[in-house]
Write a protein that holds these residues in place. Structure first.
Motif, PDB file in Angstrom:
ATOM      1  N   ALA A  29      39.779  39.044  33.832  1.00 59.67           N
ATOM      2  CA  ALA A  29      38.482  39.130  33.154  1.00 59.67           C
ATOM      3  C   ALA A  29      37.851  40.470  33.521  1.00 59.67           C
ATOM      4  O   ALA A  29      37.052  40.554  34.461  1.00 59.67           O
ATOM      5  CB  ALA A  29      37.592  37.963  33.586  1.00 59.67           C
ATOM      6  N   PRO A  30      38.197  41.536  32.823  1.00 58.87           N
ATOM      7  CA  PRO A  30      37.820  42.884  33.263  1.00 58.87           C
ATOM      8  C   PRO A  30      36.333  43.222  33.175  1.00 58.87           C
ATOM      9  O   PRO A  30      35.849  44.048  33.945  1.00 58.87           O
ATOM     10  CB  PRO A  30      38.643  43.794  32.348  1.00 58.87           C
ATOM     11  CG  PRO A  30      38.995  42.957  31.160  1.00 58.87           C
ATOM     12  CD  PRO A  30      39.121  41.555  31.672  1.00 58.87           C
ATOM     13  N   ARG A  31      35.596  42.609  32.262  1.00 55.24           N
ATOM     14  CA  ARG A  31      34.172  42.914  32.150  1.00 55.24           C
ATOM     15  C   ARG A  31      33.409  42.226  33.273  1.00 55.24           C
ATOM     16  O   ARG A  31      33.710  41.081  33.634  1.00 55.24           O
ATOM     17  CB  ARG A  31      33.638  42.484  30.789  1.00 55.24           C
ATOM     18  CG  ARG A  31      34.259  43.268  29.648  1.00 55.24           C
ATOM     19  CD  ARG A  31      33.766  42.815  28.291  1.00 55.24           C
ATOM     20  NE  ARG A  31      32.316  43.020  28.108  1.00 55.24           N
ATOM     21  CZ  ARG A  31      31.699  42.842  26.944  1.00 55.24           C
ATOM     22  NH1 ARG A  31      32.383  42.460  25.875  1.00 55.24           N
ATOM     23  NH2 ARG A  31      30.393  43.038  26.851  1.00 55.24           N
ATOM     24  N   VAL A  32      32.412  42.914  33.857  1.00 55.38           N
ATOM     25  CA  VAL A  32      31.735  42.414  35.051  1.00 55.38           C
ATOM     26  C   VAL A  32      30.237  42.266  34.802  1.00 55.38           C
ATOM     27  O   VAL A  32      29.564  43.187  34.330  1.00 55.38           O
ATOM     28  CB  VAL A  32      31.967  43.354  36.253  1.00 55.38           C
ATOM     29  CG1 VAL A  32      31.171  42.883  37.464  1.00 55.38           C
ATOM     30  CG2 VAL A  32      33.452  43.420  36.587  1.00 55.38           C
ATOM     31  N   VAL A  33      29.737  41.091  35.149  1.00 57.93           N
ATOM     32  CA  VAL A  33      28.319  40.755  35.089  1.00 57.93           C
ATOM     33  C   VAL A  33      27.952  40.209  36.464  1.00 57.93           C
ATOM     34  O   VAL A  33      28.810  39.691  37.183  1.00 57.93           O
ATOM     35  CB  VAL A  33      28.063  39.705  33.978  1.00 57.93           C
ATOM     36  CG1 VAL A  33      26.616  39.240  33.981  1.00 57.93           C
ATOM     37  CG2 VAL A  33      28.447  40.274  32.618  1.00 57.93           C
ATOM     38  N   ALA A  34      26.686  40.326  36.848  1.00 53.91           N
ATOM     39  CA  ALA A  34      26.279  39.867  38.171  1.00 53.91           C
ATOM     40  C   ALA A  34      25.078  38.934  38.081  1.00 53.91           C
ATOM     41  O   ALA A  34      24.259  39.026  37.168  1.00 53.91           O
ATOM     42  CB  ALA A  34      25.944  41.046  39.077  1.00 53.91           C
ATOM     43  N   ALA A  35      25.005  38.028  39.061  1.00 55.96           N
ATOM     44  CA  ALA A  35      23.843  37.168  39.247  1.00 55.96           C
ATOM     45  C   ALA A  35      23.095  37.672  40.477  1.00 55.96           C
ATOM     46  O   ALA A  35      23.610  37.606  41.593  1.00 55.96           O
ATOM     47  CB  ALA A  35      24.269  35.712  39.443  1.00 55.96           C
ATOM     48  N   ASP A  36      21.903  38.231  40.249  1.00 54.87           N
ATOM     49  CA  ASP A  36      21.022  38.709  41.310  1.00 54.87           C
ATOM     50  C   ASP A  36      21.771  39.609  42.291  1.00 54.87           C
ATOM     51  O   ASP A  36      22.349  40.612  41.886  1.00 54.87           O
ATOM     52  CB  ASP A  36      20.354  37.531  42.007  1.00 54.87           C
ATOM     53  CG  ASP A  36      18.981  37.897  42.579  1.00 54.87           C
ATOM     54  OD1 ASP A  36      18.838  39.009  43.117  1.00 54.87           O
ATOM     55  OD2 ASP A  36      18.056  37.087  42.507  1.00 54.87           O
ATOM     56  N   SER A  37      21.802  39.247  43.593  1.00 57.92           N
ATOM     57  CA  SER A  37      22.387  40.134  44.599  1.00 57.92           C
ATOM     58  C   SER A  37      23.891  40.272  44.476  1.00 57.92           C
ATOM     59  O   SER A  37      24.494  41.071  45.193  1.00 57.92           O
ATOM     60  CB  SER A  37      22.019  39.660  46.012  1.00 57.92           C
ATOM     61  OG  SER A  37      22.539  38.366  46.254  1.00 57.92           O
ATOM     62  N   GLY A  38      24.506  39.528  43.572  1.00 59.75           N
ATOM     63  CA  GLY A  38      25.919  39.773  43.287  1.00 59.75           C
ATOM     64  C   GLY A  38      26.148  41.191  42.807  1.00 59.75           C
ATOM     65  O   GLY A  38      27.252  41.742  42.946  1.00 59.75           O
ATOM     66  N   ALA A  39      25.095  41.817  42.266  1.00 62.97           N
ATOM     67  CA  ALA A  39      25.204  43.214  41.844  1.00 62.97           C
ATOM     68  C   ALA A  39      25.531  44.123  43.024  1.00 62.97           C
ATOM     69  O   ALA A  39      26.236  45.133  42.866  1.00 62.97           O
ATOM     70  CB  ALA A  39      23.911  43.654  41.172  1.00 62.97           C
ATOM     71  N   GLU A  40      25.017  43.785  44.201  1.00 60.27           N
ATOM     72  CA  GLU A  40      25.301  44.606  45.381  1.00 60.27           C
ATOM     73  C   GLU A  40      26.775  44.536  45.752  1.00 60.27           C
ATOM     74  O   GLU A  40      27.380  45.540  46.151  1.00 60.27           O
ATOM     75  CB  GLU A  40      24.424  44.155  46.547  1.00 60.27           C
ATOM     76  CG  GLU A  40      22.939  44.348  46.300  1.00 60.27           C
ATOM     77  CD  GLU A  40      22.094  43.908  47.475  1.00 60.27           C
ATOM     78  OE1 GLU A  40      22.493  44.147  48.633  1.00 60.27           O
ATOM     79  OE2 GLU A  40      21.029  43.313  47.235  1.00 60.27           O
ATOM     80  N   ALA A  41      27.369  43.339  45.633  1.00 61.98           N
ATOM     81  CA  ALA A  41      28.803  43.202  45.917  1.00 61.98           C
ATOM     82  C   ALA A  41      29.624  44.023  44.926  1.00 61.98           C
ATOM     83  O   ALA A  41      30.641  44.627  45.293  1.00 61.98           O
ATOM     84  CB  ALA A  41      29.205  41.730  45.853  1.00 61.98           C
ATOM     85  N   ALA A  42      29.191  44.037  43.668  1.00 62.05           N
ATOM     86  CA  ALA A  42      29.900  44.834  42.662  1.00 62.05           C
ATOM     87  C   ALA A  42      29.794  46.322  42.989  1.00 62.05           C
ATOM     88  O   ALA A  42      30.805  47.057  43.000  1.00 62.05           O
ATOM     89  CB  ALA A  42      29.335  44.541  41.277  1.00 62.05           C
ATOM     90  N   LEU A  43      28.573  46.785  43.269  1.00 58.99           N
ATOM     91  CA  LEU A  43      28.377  48.200  43.575  1.00 58.99           C
ATOM     92  C   LEU A  43      29.148  48.623  44.816  1.00 58.99           C
ATOM     93  O   LEU A  43      29.685  49.731  44.877  1.00 58.99           O
ATOM     94  CB  LEU A  43      26.884  48.479  43.772  1.00 58.99           C
ATOM     95  CG  LEU A  43      25.998  48.348  42.521  1.00 58.99           C
ATOM     96  CD1 LEU A  43      24.527  48.394  42.915  1.00 58.99           C
ATOM     97  CD2 LEU A  43      26.320  49.440  41.508  1.00 58.99           C
ATOM     98  N   ALA A  44      29.239  47.729  45.804  1.00 53.39           N
ATOM     99  CA  ALA A  44      29.961  48.045  47.041  1.00 53.39           C
ATOM    100  C   ALA A  44      31.437  48.281  46.780  1.00 53.39           C
ATOM    101  O   ALA A  44      32.111  48.963  47.562  1.00 53.39           O
ATOM    102  CB  ALA A  44      29.776  46.925  48.057  1.00 53.39           C
ATOM    103  N   GLN A  45      31.939  47.712  45.688  1.00 53.58           N
ATOM    104  CA  GLN A  45      33.343  47.895  45.346  1.00 53.58           C
ATOM    105  C   GLN A  45      33.525  48.875  44.181  1.00 53.58           C
ATOM    106  O   GLN A  45      34.559  48.906  43.521  1.00 53.58           O
ATOM    107  CB  GLN A  45      33.982  46.544  45.030  1.00 53.58           C
ATOM    108  CG  GLN A  45      33.953  45.609  46.239  1.00 53.58           C
ATOM    109  CD  GLN A  45      34.818  44.387  46.077  1.00 53.58           C
ATOM    110  OE1 GLN A  45      35.877  44.431  45.447  1.00 53.58           O
ATOM    111  NE2 GLN A  45      34.407  43.268  46.652  1.00 53.58           N
TER     112      GLN A  45
END
Length: 221
Positions: A29-45
């Motif tokens: 599932a290549p497209r990425v969406v985040a729920a609240d602070s999940g965005a920080e985990a995405a940005l960290a990677q």
């Protein structure tokens, strides 16, 4: 809907997200969406989510500043979780959720609640050891003999099975009564169910198998 996709979408939550979790999800599932602070985990990677949903009470200002404002969707109501807020705004064949299992048990229970509350949003949760999803009306899985298969009802539900060591035919499942954990496959498994109330759990190694089976199943609740 805010996110429309013709392919599966990865949704990142605020729980623990390992590098292998995001890589495993994005391979399917290549497209990425985040729920609240999940965005920080995405940005960290090194991944900028195309949309962020939630009440945004746990998203750090520095992380929020790195995401274009048009991609951040604040939903302030407190009657639902950030996972639910995100899930109901995604239209996709399948959502693979990471960062929603294995941290706080109450958060994991809330995620399971959202799977049942949103049966029209097909979603699979990737955990440290398992994958969990709401079973559709019918499902066929290619599993090897001995593969663990757990069924847990979130409401009253009945069904039929082929390929399970302990068949479910003739049983009425309820959260405070009959459950179906610790079953196992005798080979390929076929299930039919009467209501969108049954959670199914398979070993994490079967993420790709579960994803393929869900995408191949046309029937939705």
């Amino acid at each position: 809907m805010i996110v429309h996709a013709s392919e599966p979408v990865t949704l990142i939550g605020g729980g623990a997200v390992g590098c292998d979790d995001l890589a495993a999800a994005r391979a399917l599932a290549p497209r990425v969406v985040a729920a609240d602070s999940g965005a920080e985990a995405a940005l960290a990677q090194g991944v900028t989510p195309e949309a962020v949903f939630g009440d945004l009470d746990s998203l750090a200002p520095a992380a929020r500043a790195r995401i274009p404002a048009a991609q951040v969707h604040e939903i302030p109501e407190q009657d639902t979780t950030d996972f639910d807020k995100a899930l109901r705004h995604i239209e996709a064949p399948l959502v693979i959720g990471v960062g929603f299992c294995g941290a706080r048990f109450d958060h994991q229970l809330a995620a399971c609640n959202a799977l049942v509350r949103r049966p029209g949003r097909r979603c699979l949760l990737l955990g440290p050891r398992d994958v969990t999803f709401l079973a559709p009306p019918s499902l066929s899985l290619t599993l090897e003999p001995g593969c663990p298969v757990s069924l847990f009802p979130m409401g009253a539900v009945e069904g039929r099975s082929e390929g399970l060591h302990w068949p479910i035919d003739g049983l009425t499942f309820t959260p405070d009564g009959q459950i179906g954990t610790s079953n196992r496959a005798t080979g390929p498994v076929d299930l039919t169910l009467t209501a969108p109330k049954m959670l199914m759990m398979l070993p994490r190694a079967h993420l790709r198998t579960a994803t393929a089976a869900l995408l191949a199943t046309p029937a939705r609740w």
